[in-house]
Design a protein around this motif. Sequence first.
Motif, PDB file in Angstrom:
ATOM      1  N   LEU A  82     -23.533-134.106  16.868  1.00 47.02           N
ATOM      2  CA  LEU A  82     -21.887-134.982  17.301  1.00 47.02           C
ATOM      3  C   LEU A  82     -22.411-135.783  17.745  1.00 47.02           C
ATOM      4  CD1 LEU A  82     -21.133-131.182  19.850  1.00 47.02           C
ATOM      5  CD2 LEU A  82     -20.210-132.067  17.225  1.00 47.02           C
ATOM      6  N   LYS A  83     -23.038-136.244  17.472  1.00 43.01           N
ATOM      7  CA  LYS A  83     -23.631-138.220  18.196  1.00 43.01           C
ATOM      8  C   LYS A  83     -23.989-137.885  19.594  1.00 43.01           C
ATOM      9  CE  LYS A  83     -22.576-140.062  14.085  1.00 43.01           C
ATOM     10  NZ  LYS A  83     -23.298-139.036  13.194  1.00 43.01           N
ATOM     11  N   VAL A  84     -23.617-137.311  20.439  1.00 41.66           N
ATOM     12  CA  VAL A  84     -23.943-136.679  22.185  1.00 41.66           C
ATOM     13  C   VAL A  84     -25.043-137.293  22.793  1.00 41.66           C
ATOM     14  CG1 VAL A  84     -23.376-135.343  24.769  1.00 41.66           C
ATOM     15  CG2 VAL A  84     -21.595-134.918  21.727  1.00 41.66           C
ATOM     16  N   PRO A  85     -25.024-138.119  23.200  1.00 47.48           N
ATOM     17  CA  PRO A  85     -26.113-139.002  24.116  1.00 47.48           C
ATOM     18  C   PRO A  85     -27.343-138.416  24.995  1.00 47.48           C
ATOM     19  CG  PRO A  85     -24.445-140.762  24.238  1.00 47.48           C
ATOM     20  CD  PRO A  85     -24.322-139.423  23.451  1.00 47.48           C
ATOM     21  N   HIS A  86     -28.131-137.867  24.963  1.00 48.25           N
ATOM     22  CA  HIS A  86     -28.644-136.991  26.273  1.00 48.25           C
ATOM     23  C   HIS A  86     -30.292-136.846  25.825  1.00 48.25           C
ATOM     24  CE1 HIS A  86     -29.327-134.610  22.291  1.00 48.25           C
ATOM     25  NE2 HIS A  86     -30.244-134.011  21.926  1.00 48.25           N
ATOM     26  N   HIS A  87     -30.986-136.478  27.137  1.00 51.94           N
ATOM     27  CA  HIS A  87     -32.728-136.797  26.877  1.00 51.94           C
ATOM     28  C   HIS A  87     -32.915-135.226  26.404  1.00 51.94           C
ATOM     29  CE1 HIS A  87     -36.209-138.051  28.738  1.00 51.94           C
ATOM     30  NE2 HIS A  87     -36.766-137.130  28.472  1.00 51.94           N
ATOM     31  N   PHE A  88     -33.815-135.349  25.600  1.00 55.00           N
ATOM     32  CA  PHE A  88     -34.326-134.034  25.479  1.00 55.00           C
ATOM     33  C   PHE A  88     -36.147-134.473  25.347  1.00 55.00           C
ATOM     34  CE2 PHE A  88     -36.475-130.887  22.795  1.00 55.00           C
ATOM     35  CZ  PHE A  88     -36.087-129.345  22.838  1.00 55.00           C
ATOM     36  N   MET A  89     -36.656-133.321  25.941  1.00 55.91           N
ATOM     37  CA  MET A  89     -38.110-133.504  26.151  1.00 55.91           C
ATOM     38  C   MET A  89     -38.378-132.205  26.470  1.00 55.91           C
ATOM     39  SD  MET A  89     -39.249-134.616  29.883  1.00 55.91           S
ATOM     40  CE  MET A  89     -40.668-134.868  29.200  1.00 55.91           C
ATOM     41  N   ALA A  90     -39.455-131.542  25.520  1.00 56.46           N
ATOM     42  CA  ALA A  90     -40.690-130.606  25.409  1.00 56.46           C
ATOM     43  C   ALA A  90     -41.761-130.449  26.083  1.00 56.46           C
ATOM     44  CB  ALA A  90     -40.830-129.546  24.327  1.00 56.46           C
ATOM     45  N   ARG A  91     -42.378-130.492  26.706  1.00 57.54           N
ATOM     46  CA  ARG A  91     -43.670-130.108  27.269  1.00 57.54           C
ATOM     47  C   ARG A  91     -44.309-129.102  26.855  1.00 57.54           C
ATOM     48  NH1 ARG A  91     -43.827-130.931  32.748  1.00 57.54           N
ATOM     49  NH2 ARG A  91     -41.880-129.735  32.988  1.00 57.54           N
ATOM     50  N   GLU A  92     -45.713-129.199  27.116  1.00 62.89           N
ATOM     51  CA  GLU A  92     -46.952-127.299  27.253  1.00 62.89           C
ATOM     52  C   GLU A  92     -47.000-127.184  28.604  1.00 62.89           C
ATOM     53  OE1 GLU A  92     -51.061-126.572  25.234  1.00 62.89           O
ATOM     54  OE2 GLU A  92     -50.960-128.442  26.040  1.00 62.89           O
ATOM     55  N   GLY A  93     -46.253-125.862  27.893  1.00 61.87           N
ATOM     56  CA  GLY A  93     -45.982-124.761  29.141  1.00 61.87           C
ATOM     57  C   GLY A  93     -44.962-123.083  28.727  1.00 61.87           C
ATOM     58  N   GLY A  94     -44.904-122.540  29.762  1.00 65.94           N
ATOM     59  CA  GLY A  94     -43.902-121.683  29.903  1.00 65.94           C
ATOM     60  C   GLY A  94     -43.241-121.588  30.870  1.00 65.94           C
ATOM     61  N   HIS A  95     -42.420-120.587  30.966  1.00 64.11           N
ATOM     62  CA  HIS A  95     -41.048-120.380  31.917  1.00 64.11           C
ATOM     63  C   HIS A  95     -41.944-119.557  33.912  1.00 64.11           C
ATOM     64  CE1 HIS A  95     -36.815-119.749  32.099  1.00 64.11           C
ATOM     65  NE2 HIS A  95     -37.002-119.018  33.281  1.00 64.11           N
ATOM     66  N   ASP A  96     -42.130-120.811  34.557  1.00 67.20           N
ATOM     67  CA  ASP A  96     -43.081-120.443  35.198  1.00 67.20           C
ATOM     68  C   ASP A  96     -42.782-122.018  36.356  1.00 67.20           C
ATOM     69  OD1 ASP A  96     -45.318-122.129  34.667  1.00 67.20           O
ATOM     70  OD2 ASP A  96     -46.007-120.509  33.128  1.00 67.20           O
ATOM     71  N   TRP A  97     -43.099-121.664  37.364  1.00 67.04           N
ATOM     72  CA  TRP A  97     -43.107-122.384  38.448  1.00 67.04           C
ATOM     73  C   TRP A  97     -43.953-124.535  38.179  1.00 67.04           C
ATOM     74  CZ3 TRP A  97     -39.513-123.793  42.086  1.00 67.04           C
ATOM     75  CH2 TRP A  97     -38.614-122.784  42.593  1.00 67.04           C
ATOM     76  N   THR A  98     -45.352-123.042  38.271  1.00 72.56           N
ATOM     77  CA  THR A  98     -46.046-124.640  36.925  1.00 72.56           C
ATOM     78  C   THR A  98     -45.408-125.809  36.443  1.00 72.56           C
ATOM     79  OG1 THR A  98     -48.456-123.361  37.263  1.00 72.56           O
ATOM     80  CG2 THR A  98     -47.820-125.645  36.197  1.00 72.56           C
ATOM     81  N   TYR A  99     -44.689-125.197  35.672  1.00 74.96           N
ATOM     82  CA  TYR A  99     -43.632-126.069  34.874  1.00 74.96           C
ATOM     83  C   TYR A  99     -42.374-126.896  35.411  1.00 74.96           C
ATOM     84  CZ  TYR A  99     -41.744-127.664  30.662  1.00 74.96           C
ATOM     85  OH  TYR A  99     -41.824-128.275  29.169  1.00 74.96           O
ATOM     86  N   TRP A 100     -41.941-126.067  36.151  1.00 77.25           N
ATOM     87  CA  TRP A 100     -41.256-126.685  36.729  1.00 77.25           C
ATOM     88  C   TRP A 100     -41.413-127.524  38.044  1.00 77.25           C
ATOM     89  CZ3 TRP A 100     -39.650-120.692  37.294  1.00 77.25           C
ATOM     90  CH2 TRP A 100     -39.414-120.387  36.513  1.00 77.25           C
ATOM     91  N   ARG A 101     -42.203-127.155  38.790  1.00 75.86           N
ATOM     92  CA  ARG A 101     -42.507-128.222  39.679  1.00 75.86           C
ATOM     93  C   ARG A 101     -43.508-129.434  39.393  1.00 75.86           C
ATOM     94  NH1 ARG A 101     -45.838-123.960  42.463  1.00 75.86           N
ATOM     95  NH2 ARG A 101     -47.150-124.201  40.653  1.00 75.86           N
TER      96      ARG A 101
END
Length: 299
Positions: free
Chosen positions: A264-283
């Motif tokens: 849709l050509k909507v500007p946005h920032h996307f990133m994928a880091r190594e990690g799962g669904h947990d507080w380590t990732y969110w912190r």
Amino acid sequence: MVGRVLFFLLVIFVGSVAHAEGTVKEGQVMASRILGKNVEFTLYLPPGFGRDERRYPVIYLMHGGGDGQNQDWYRFGNANLVFDRLIESGDVPPFIAVTPEGRRDDDNKFNTYYMNDADGQYLWQDMFVKEFVPHIEKTFPVIPGKKSRGILGLSMGGYAAMAFSMKYPDLFAGAAALSAAFRTDQQIVEMDQAGYDRRYGKAWGVGLGGRDRLNQPYYANSVLDLVDKVPADDLKKTELYIDCGSYDDFFVGNAELTMKLRKLKVPHHFMAREGGHDWTYWRTGLPQATVFLGKVFHQ
């Protein structure tokens, strides 16, 4: 010898200079007419708050589902320490953060997912838009209006950040989602009954199975469907930030959203880091997501 001692004492003094600290206030409440009860929230006030008459931008910091609650960002995510450091370094302007309670009660048998119930009995989303945001702007010294409002959430809260940006394009200047809980149609259809009822039953209909779950309330709230229905010009009204771990079960939904936004050509920032669904990732993801919103406030 004296010179060495003085140097040593100077190092100790410099190393022990206290950093300015913000204040976290748990147990704040707002009386809601829509829900017919008090809504609890946690409040973060930046270093130096109250020393002058200044007003602040505000970040609505949304917690996750499951057993998540409004204090979690500070008890498990060290959000106040992250905010203090970013404000002190000048990476973000001083701001106020507010985390409303997303559970319907202490039992938490059914998640709200920050949506309205399909039967109209519990209208969490209406409460947030019509009562909570106005209450914060009336009660605390925040800068009113969209340009100084941001929303940031994890998991269920990440869903809310993206969903609200699409449903209410004039509400927030920026929306940031960490590990957002986006499920594809197929994932919803295949979800076990207990898991579906606990997460989405109240919002879409308790007891629904298979493709019966893909009903009108579902399509009115699914981010992966909203992105197809909301005009692209409205999608572009909010700066978007999406961050999801490469091992996260929600990665498929997050990747699908970014591909649709790109188409849709909507500007946005996307990133994928190594990690799962947990507080380590969110912190580890919170600092950059907060800086993103801080830059939006400066625009």
